[in-house]
Structures are given as C-alpha cells and as structure tokens.
Design an enzyme around this catalytic site. Structure first.
Site, PDB file in Angstrom:
ATOM      1  N   GLY A 134       0.720  -1.075   0.079  1.00 44.81           N
ATOM      2  CA  GLY A 134       0.134  -0.092   0.017  1.00 44.81           C
ATOM      3  C   GLY A 134       0.930   1.385   0.004  1.00 44.81           C
ATOM      4  O   GLY A 134       1.917   1.055   0.220  1.00 44.81           O
ATOM      5  N   GLN A 136       2.844  10.317   0.428  1.00 43.89           N
ATOM      6  CA  GLN A 136       4.003   9.494   0.317  1.00 43.89           C
ATOM      7  C   GLN A 136       4.773   9.831  -0.934  1.00 43.89           C
ATOM      8  O   GLN A 136       6.047   9.761  -0.957  1.00 43.89           O
ATOM      9  CB  GLN A 136       4.138   8.367   0.530  1.00 43.89           C
ATOM     10  N   CYS A 161       7.067   0.484   6.559  1.00 45.10           N
ATOM     11  CA  CYS A 161       6.847   1.596   5.697  1.00 45.10           C
ATOM     12  C   CYS A 161       7.634   2.000   4.636  1.00 45.10           C
ATOM     13  O   CYS A 161       8.890   2.408   4.988  1.00 45.10           O
ATOM     14  CB  CYS A 161       6.113   2.847   6.602  1.00 45.10           C
ATOM     15  N   LEU A 162       7.318   2.509   3.465  1.00 47.68           N
ATOM     16  CA  LEU A 162       8.246   2.871   2.511  1.00 47.68           C
ATOM     17  C   LEU A 162       8.941   4.152   2.933  1.00 47.68           C
ATOM     18  O   LEU A 162      10.083   4.225   2.495  1.00 47.68           O
ATOM     19  CB  LEU A 162       7.489   2.987   1.277  1.00 47.68           C
ATOM     20  N   HIS A 194      -3.257   1.796   8.365  1.00 47.86           N
ATOM     21  CA  HIS A 194      -1.865   2.528   7.846  1.00 47.86           C
ATOM     22  C   HIS A 194      -2.064   3.419   6.826  1.00 47.86           C
ATOM     23  O   HIS A 194      -1.473   4.758   7.274  1.00 47.86           O
ATOM     24  CB  HIS A 194      -1.128   1.345   7.711  1.00 47.86           C
ATOM     25  N   GLU A 195      -2.667   3.237   5.863  1.00 46.84           N
ATOM     26  CA  GLU A 195      -2.586   4.167   4.726  1.00 46.84           C
ATOM     27  C   GLU A 195      -3.514   5.358   5.099  1.00 46.84           C
ATOM     28  O   GLU A 195      -3.120   6.554   4.591  1.00 46.84           O
ATOM     29  CB  GLU A 195      -2.911   3.563   3.495  1.00 46.84           C
ATOM     30  N   HIS A 233      -1.773   7.821   7.056  1.00 44.12           N
ATOM     31  CA  HIS A 233      -0.709   8.812   6.180  1.00 44.12           C
ATOM     32  C   HIS A 233      -1.633   9.929   5.677  1.00 44.12           C
ATOM     33  O   HIS A 233      -1.159  11.185   5.552  1.00 44.12           O
ATOM     34  CB  HIS A 233      -0.264   7.851   4.826  1.00 44.12           C
TER      35      HIS A 233
END
Length: 165
Positions: A46, A51, A96-97, A138-139, A142
C-alpha cells in the site's frame, strides 16, 4: 504514468493533513503514479498520496498473495476514505516505504469498514479483517499526517529492519 520518489521521514509533508479530493484534482494521474510506485516497490502492499508528495486523500492497498492476508478485496483505490466502523484489537508489526530502516509493533483494530469513492467517483465499501484491515488503517493514517512510529506501543517495540525487498 510514472514511478515517483517516495518521501522519507523526516520530510515535513509526511506530517501534514491531506485535503479532500475535489473536481480540481487529477485523480487518474495520481492513482496511476501510486500504482506504478507500488509495482516498483518489492513487498509493498500500500501507499498513500502524501508519500509521493501529493497532499490529497487517495490511497492504494493490495494484499493479494500476501501470506498474512486472511481477507483480500483485491487492488483497492480509495478516494476520500473514511473509517466507518472498527472492531477488536490486535498487535502487529508494521513497516513503511517512508521509514524503510525500521519496523514497529502497532495495536490496531482487527476489523474495519472503510467507505470511499473509487477512482471513477463511484461509492465503495470495504469490510476487511486482520492484515488487510491493518494496511487500510496504516495508509489512511498517512492522510492525517500520522506515521506508524506515532502509534508504536512502546519505544522498545521499534526494530531495525534486517532487509527490505
């Protein structure tokens, strides 16, 4: 469209709240870039628009084939997502990225219902449990400038990642 650079902590844009998507936003372009960026990121399930430097409320989640997934709604593109319901609680490891060197233990709802618009503007309702629910939450975090490190259960539950990809 394009694989975009993923912003990394401590980039200030990651801590800002995203604006709701309206008619002035080129949703198709942002979604295409999100999908390309996920596809180019090994083991990624995701990503959220902030991001990649877009402060709008769009996320992409796809847990297809992930060993931790007990539910899978396929590739989800969620525009202006809202968590309509949450149930239960469970502790799980997250990465996370935008924070590639660390993982951490985060307590999240075991089941969620998310309401959103799809990429075409139609209504979408997702009922997810376990890992898929965790990924959605989580997303969506963000979009409000919240990183998983803001939610770890304690400082001792943050771990240096052994490898990525």
């Amino acid at each position: 469209m394009a694989v975009r650079e993923v912003l990394r902590m401590p980039h200030p844009m990651l801590k800002r709240r995203s604006a709701a998507v309206d008619d002035a936003i080129d949703v198709d372009s942002i979604v295409a870039d999100l999908l390309d960026t996920v596809a180019a990121s090994p083991r990624c399930v995701g990503i959220a628009a902030p991001q990649i430097g877009e402060l709008v409320r769009i996320v992409v989640v796809d847990v297809t084939g992930h060993p931790k997934a007990t539910t899978c709604a396929g590739r989800l593109v969620l525009v202006n997502p809202l968590v309509a319901a949450e149930e239960g609680s469970e502790l799980g490891r997250e990465g996370c990225l935008s924070i590639p060197a660390f993982t951490g233990d985060v307590r999240r709802a075991r089941r969620v219902v998310v309401e959103a618009l799809d990429a075409g503007g139609g209504p979408l309702r997702v009922d997810a449990t376990g890992f898929e629910a965790r990924c959605l939450l989580h997303e969506i975090d963000h979009l409000d400038g919240i990183l998983f490190l803001d939610r770890v259960v304690s400082a001792s539950s943050v771990f240096r990642r052994k490898g990525y990809g």
